[in-house]
Design an enzyme around this catalytic site. Sequence first.
Site, PDB file in Angstrom:
ATOM      1  N   CYS A  13      54.986 -71.281   0.301  1.00  0.00           N
ATOM      2  CA  CYS A  13      55.710 -70.034   0.524  1.00  0.00           C
ATOM      3  C   CYS A  13      55.330 -68.992  -0.509  1.00  0.00           C
ATOM      4  O   CYS A  13      54.643 -69.278  -1.483  1.00  0.00           O
ATOM      5  CB  CYS A  13      57.205 -70.277   0.473  1.00  0.00           C
ATOM      6  SG  CYS A  13      57.779 -70.651  -1.183  1.00  0.00           S
ATOM      7  N   CYS A  16      56.083 -69.412  -4.200  1.00  0.00           N
ATOM      8  CA  CYS A  16      55.273 -70.413  -4.919  1.00  0.00           C
ATOM      9  C   CYS A  16      54.327 -69.711  -5.898  1.00  0.00           C
ATOM     10  O   CYS A  16      54.088 -70.196  -7.003  1.00  0.00           O
ATOM     11  CB  CYS A  16      54.424 -71.236  -3.951  1.00  0.00           C
ATOM     12  SG  CYS A  16      55.357 -72.325  -2.880  1.00  0.00           S
ATOM     13  N   ASP A 455      26.417 -37.232  -4.371  1.00  0.00           N
ATOM     14  CA  ASP A 455      25.117 -36.933  -4.949  1.00  0.00           C
ATOM     15  C   ASP A 455      24.235 -36.458  -3.784  1.00  0.00           C
ATOM     16  O   ASP A 455      24.447 -36.871  -2.646  1.00  0.00           O
ATOM     17  CB  ASP A 455      24.567 -38.233  -5.566  1.00  0.00           C
ATOM     18  CG  ASP A 455      23.228 -38.025  -6.242  1.00  0.00           C
ATOM     19  OD1 ASP A 455      23.033 -36.939  -6.807  1.00  0.00           O
ATOM     20  OD2 ASP A 455      22.387 -38.928  -6.188  1.00  0.00           O
ATOM     21  N   ASP A 652      24.139 -43.282  -5.766  1.00  0.00           N
ATOM     22  CA  ASP A 652      23.245 -44.416  -5.499  1.00  0.00           C
ATOM     23  C   ASP A 652      23.564 -45.632  -6.358  1.00  0.00           C
ATOM     24  O   ASP A 652      22.943 -46.672  -6.229  1.00  0.00           O
ATOM     25  CB  ASP A 652      21.772 -44.006  -5.655  1.00  0.00           C
ATOM     26  CG  ASP A 652      21.436 -43.539  -7.069  1.00  0.00           C
ATOM     27  OD1 ASP A 652      22.241 -43.798  -7.987  1.00  0.00           O
ATOM     28  OD2 ASP A 652      20.378 -42.916  -7.243  1.00  0.00           O
ATOM     29  N   ASP A 656      24.005 -42.978 -11.329  1.00  0.00           N
ATOM     30  CA  ASP A 656      25.349 -42.402 -11.265  1.00  0.00           C
ATOM     31  C   ASP A 656      26.417 -43.332 -11.840  1.00  0.00           C
ATOM     32  O   ASP A 656      27.609 -43.071 -11.676  1.00  0.00           O
ATOM     33  CB  ASP A 656      25.711 -42.083  -9.803  1.00  0.00           C
ATOM     34  CG  ASP A 656      24.840 -40.991  -9.225  1.00  0.00           C
ATOM     35  OD1 ASP A 656      24.555 -40.027  -9.957  1.00  0.00           O
ATOM     36  OD2 ASP A 656      24.433 -41.101  -8.060  1.00  0.00           O
TER      37      ASP A 656
END
Length: 764
Positions: A13, A16, A455, A652, A656
């Site tokens: 459950c 838990c 970009d 990319d 970046d």
Amino acid sequence: MRTQTYKVNGMHCASCSSVIEKTFKKVDGVQSVEVNYGTEKAKVSFDPSKTNPHALSKHIEPLGYSLEVPATAEEMGMSESEHAAHLGLNQSKREKLAEVRDMKTKVFSAIPLAIFAAIVMGWDILAQYGIVPEMNYVVKEFFHHLLPLMATYTLFVVGKPYLFGFYRFLRYGKANMDTLIGIGTVAAFLYSFAVTAFEETLRPFINVDYQYYDVTIVVITFIALGKYLEARSKIKTGDAIEKLLNLQAKTALVIRDGKEVEISVNDVKHGDLIIVKPGAKIPVDGVITEGNSFVDESMVTGEPMPAQKKTGDIVVSGTINASGSFTFKATKIGSETLLAQIIKMVEDAQGSKAPIQALADKISSVFVPIVLVIAFLSLSAWLIVGSQYLGFSQALSFGLVSFVGILVIACPCALGLATPTAIIVGVGKGAKEGILIKDAATLEKLHKVDTVIVDKTGTITIGKPTLVDIQNQSSLKNEELISILASLEKKSEHPIAHAIVNYAQEKRMSLFEISDFEGIKGKGLKGVIKDTEYFVGNAKLISDLGIAFDTAQLDEFTSQGKTPVILATKDRILGFVMVADEIKAESVQAVKNLHFLGIKVVMLTGDDEKAAKYIASLVGIDDVVAHVLPEDKLKKIQELQAQGRIVAMAGDGVNDAPALAQADVGIAMGTGTDVAIESASITLLGGDISKLTKAIKLSKITMRGIKQNLFWAFIYNIVGIPLAAGALYPFFGWLLNPVFAGFAMAMSSASVVSNSLRIKSKKL
């Protein structure tokens, strides 16, 4: 510190997970722990010098749980690939199916008993109102002796997990959902058993005609049925992983000692030459060395059209060779392959927790003790206050119904399932669409994004020079002009030269023999074709030749980010071509879709401002910042965040990286092979920017699903508990029977999982 994820056995459950988390956090050496009920996995960061997985498992074993700690490859004397094969990638799925089969057997054995008990109970209730005749003495006595036997089987066989939950509470003080069911059904069973065993002795004190064996039988059956449906549905939520696993080829056809040999994919080594026949799956990542074909990469990139592959192109494991045969060299095997990385990323994301889940977890952790207190207070109130108006016998009977009803209806299962099931389905759906989401927090954050920074190169544009325009100023045909240009440029290594040669090859143009070839540094090149000397280069080269030309036209093209390549003889210009980084076909529609979602789009680029603004105007981008270095991109993001904007950055994933890390959500434009998984929160396979809109839509759909789940889970408990406690009895005479409480509780969990599964059918 070491961070590992382990499968947890014994979770039944939602509460838990909080029990296990609290236990682990008390262990010396554990820095952080995240237990997910949806995936039944624990992600633990610990100091290996102070503790280890086996020791951690020992801490939770008395509570009925354990960690699955597989022996390492080193311990078993195996290579990593042998170890992966030994473990079996879909082993946990098999175990789960076996567990579901066991649950099914127990549930289906209890259902006839529950139906029988419900008929007896219904007959009893209807007889009280004179709707049906009362049972005759013989039938009543038969049921009187049969129901205890049925209840004993149901409680001690089907209800074993709930009995264990009760035992664990008594011994260790740890309570979860099983504890609530255990206490409620045991109380109903023991009361009924006492009444049956000591009927005559108790008759003067309480109403011995009321027994609750039927409650024990029907409640446990309903809840076990709910658990079975929930477990079955949870297997469906994780089917994205299974589908990804099924993509993996089992064998590879390799060239060994000059012969074709079929071997297990686990035995493939770096540098092996592998033959792929039409219709076959590509077993590992590699580079084509011979042949060409079309490859269906849809299951990895989400792109429906097969991609053309030729010598030198990269192929990815799990994709399907549609036509033609080719040979490729294995460059990435086992866990290095793109498919293996995708599977790991999806698994990690499905196992992670969204910030919104913290609320549900917090409530679940305090919920059980509070419910226990409410249940005992309710029983006490019935006995103390109810006895004055109803008499002790009736008050005890109603008090017991309320006590059991509260414990049964208050189970926080639906609450605990609300977030993880939606996350599992959302992340899996994303993976199918070629959208890889790193964690649940990212999926949650994405729906709030109001600004997307892109970009230019590789995101809005293709990312490599392409021939985009031909200006013919001679009597030659365009094909002839390009053939001469490409023949000369084939001798050059410049990227612009490659763009022209690639164009000629794609158009299947024939090239000429070149003699007296010579490179002219910084200006271009020259060579002789069929006794004619040709010059190829920039405006400076033409100026040096003393040929007059219109510079204004060239300047206009240059301002658009295009590079002119001029073809001339000694005395005149034959024409020129424009080479540029072409806009992706999907970019314009993607920006429109982002605008439709109310998102501002900003382009950051290191390129020339005029060229950048021209590209932005074609695509419909709101704002352009040119001449920026990677650190300037970072500053721009910080500036927007300071204005209170939620920023997603799409780049990319390599140059970046700082900006992607700073953004609220970093999105890497993966090429489909070289995926920058580590540098961003989300990777769009194939570098398709249109998937960015899909990712944002997916986030919105998933969050809507989570909020719906939480709303219904909260409402269900808020309404159900007072009703079960008997708050409406003094006004309307309503008292919630524990049987209906059990049915409602089971259905609430099943409905939450079903609502999460609806995410699969939503169109992005």
